[in-house]
Design a protein around this motif. Sequence first.
Motif, PDB file in Angstrom:
ATOM      1  N   SER A 199       5.423 -10.170  -2.233  1.00 56.77           N
ATOM      2  CA  SER A 199       5.669 -11.574  -1.916  1.00 56.77           C
ATOM      3  C   SER A 199       6.653 -12.194  -2.898  1.00 56.77           C
ATOM      4  N   GLN A 200       6.455 -11.957  -4.187  1.00 54.99           N
ATOM      5  CA  GLN A 200       7.350 -12.520  -5.205  1.00 54.99           C
ATOM      6  C   GLN A 200       8.770 -11.982  -5.056  1.00 54.99           C
ATOM      7  N   ILE A 201       8.900 -10.713  -4.718  1.00 57.56           N
ATOM      8  CA  ILE A 201      10.228 -10.119  -4.508  1.00 57.56           C
ATOM      9  C   ILE A 201      10.907 -10.793  -3.324  1.00 57.56           C
ATOM     10  N   GLU A 202      10.169 -10.954  -2.222  1.00 65.02           N
ATOM     11  CA  GLU A 202      10.749 -11.556  -1.023  1.00 65.02           C
ATOM     12  C   GLU A 202      11.085 -13.028  -1.216  1.00 65.02           C
ATOM     13  N   LEU A 203      10.468 -13.658  -2.182  1.00 65.80           N
ATOM     14  CA  LEU A 203      10.781 -15.054  -2.501  1.00 65.80           C
ATOM     15  C   LEU A 203      11.873 -15.156  -3.575  1.00 65.80           C
ATOM     16  N   GLY A 204      12.309 -14.015  -4.095  1.00 61.61           N
ATOM     17  CA  GLY A 204      13.324 -14.004  -5.138  1.00 61.61           C
ATOM     18  C   GLY A 204      12.809 -14.454  -6.485  1.00 61.61           C
ATOM     19  N   GLU A 205      11.507 -14.329  -6.695  1.00 62.44           N
ATOM     20  CA  GLU A 205      10.877 -14.817  -7.921  1.00 62.44           C
ATOM     21  C   GLU A 205      10.480 -13.722  -8.898  1.00 62.44           C
ATOM     22  N   ALA A 206      10.529 -12.475  -8.470  1.00 60.16           N
ATOM     23  CA  ALA A 206      10.042 -11.380  -9.313  1.00 60.16           C
ATOM     24  C   ALA A 206      11.136 -10.819 -10.207  1.00 60.16           C
ATOM     25  N   ASN A 207      10.747 -10.457 -11.403  1.00 59.42           N
ATOM     26  CA  ASN A 207      11.594  -9.679 -12.295  1.00 59.42           C
ATOM     27  C   ASN A 207      11.087  -8.245 -12.169  1.00 59.42           C
ATOM     28  N   VAL A 208      11.496  -7.586 -11.116  1.00 62.29           N
ATOM     29  CA  VAL A 208      10.924  -6.313 -10.693  1.00 62.29           C
ATOM     30  C   VAL A 208      11.455  -5.152 -11.531  1.00 62.29           C
ATOM     31  N   THR A 209      10.598  -4.175 -11.788  1.00 64.90           N
ATOM     32  CA  THR A 209      10.991  -2.999 -12.563  1.00 64.90           C
ATOM     33  C   THR A 209      11.717  -1.994 -11.673  1.00 64.90           C
ATOM     34  N   LEU A 210      12.439  -1.112 -12.315  1.00 59.67           N
ATOM     35  CA  LEU A 210      13.121  -0.045 -11.597  1.00 59.67           C
ATOM     36  C   LEU A 210      12.104   0.837 -10.873  1.00 59.67           C
ATOM     37  N   ASP A 211      10.985   1.122 -11.513  1.00 65.24           N
ATOM     38  CA  ASP A 211       9.942   1.933 -10.878  1.00 65.24           C
ATOM     39  C   ASP A 211       9.468   1.296  -9.575  1.00 65.24           C
ATOM     40  N   SER A 212       9.222  -0.003  -9.601  1.00 64.50           N
ATOM     41  CA  SER A 212       8.767  -0.699  -8.391  1.00 64.50           C
ATOM     42  C   SER A 212       9.848  -0.688  -7.318  1.00 64.50           C
ATOM     43  N   LEU A 213      11.110  -0.864  -7.712  1.00 69.54           N
ATOM     44  CA  LEU A 213      12.206  -0.816  -6.746  1.00 69.54           C
ATOM     45  C   LEU A 213      12.293   0.555  -6.086  1.00 69.54           C
ATOM     46  N   GLU A 221       0.826  -1.207   0.000  1.00 74.43           N
ATOM     47  CA  GLU A 221       0.000   0.000   0.000  1.00 74.43           C
ATOM     48  C   GLU A 221       0.859   1.255   0.000  1.00 74.43           C
ATOM     49  N   ARG A 222       1.898   1.267   0.836  1.00 75.18           N
ATOM     50  CA  ARG A 222       2.790   2.432   0.883  1.00 75.18           C
ATOM     51  C   ARG A 222       3.495   2.667  -0.448  1.00 75.18           C
ATOM     52  N   ALA A 223       3.870   1.575  -1.095  1.00 70.65           N
ATOM     53  CA  ALA A 223       4.633   1.668  -2.337  1.00 70.65           C
ATOM     54  C   ALA A 223       3.746   1.792  -3.571  1.00 70.65           C
ATOM     55  N   GLY A 224       2.454   1.540  -3.420  1.00 66.21           N
ATOM     56  CA  GLY A 224       1.548   1.617  -4.558  1.00 66.21           C
ATOM     57  C   GLY A 224       1.741   0.466  -5.532  1.00 66.21           C
ATOM     58  N   ILE A 225       2.049  -0.702  -4.979  1.00 66.98           N
ATOM     59  CA  ILE A 225       2.221  -1.902  -5.802  1.00 66.98           C
ATOM     60  C   ILE A 225       1.341  -3.012  -5.231  1.00 66.98           C
ATOM     61  N   ARG A 226       1.266  -4.122  -5.942  1.00 69.35           N
ATOM     62  CA  ARG A 226       0.446  -5.245  -5.479  1.00 69.35           C
ATOM     63  C   ARG A 226       1.164  -6.031  -4.383  1.00 69.35           C
ATOM     64  N   GLN A 227       0.398  -6.541  -3.430  1.00 65.96           N
ATOM     65  CA  GLN A 227       0.971  -7.373  -2.375  1.00 65.96           C
ATOM     66  C   GLN A 227       1.635  -8.611  -2.973  1.00 65.96           C
ATOM     67  N   ALA A 228       1.050  -9.151  -4.031  1.00 64.51           N
ATOM     68  CA  ALA A 228       1.628 -10.333  -4.682  1.00 64.51           C
ATOM     69  C   ALA A 228       3.040 -10.038  -5.181  1.00 64.51           C
TER      70      ALA A 228
END
Length: 91
Positions: free
Chosen positions: A48-62, A38-45
């Motif tokens: 979770s994926q980032i914390e599991l090392g499964e996400a290919n996260v964008t620079l914007d999300s980071l 909520e604070r970051a304006g991204i999905r909770q999923a």
Amino acid sequence: MAISESFLQTQSLLRATLARRVKERRQLSKLSQRDLAERAGIRQALVSQIELGEANVTLDSLLRIAIALDVDLAGLFAAKGDDPQVGSRHS
């Protein structure tokens, strides 16, 4: 074009470090995954994926996550105990 083994090892290491640091910073801030999302304006999923090392996260999300956790972007990749930019994301 084949992806080199070195690239894959580096990618794996960065994802693992990011996963650990986001979770550590979130827990130190006493936030749930939902709170951070909520604070970051991204999905909770995605959190979770980032914390599991499964996400290919964008620079914007980071960047959104770093701001939400009050840490410099580099702090999300710092080794444990090496967190010089916490609280000074404007450096």
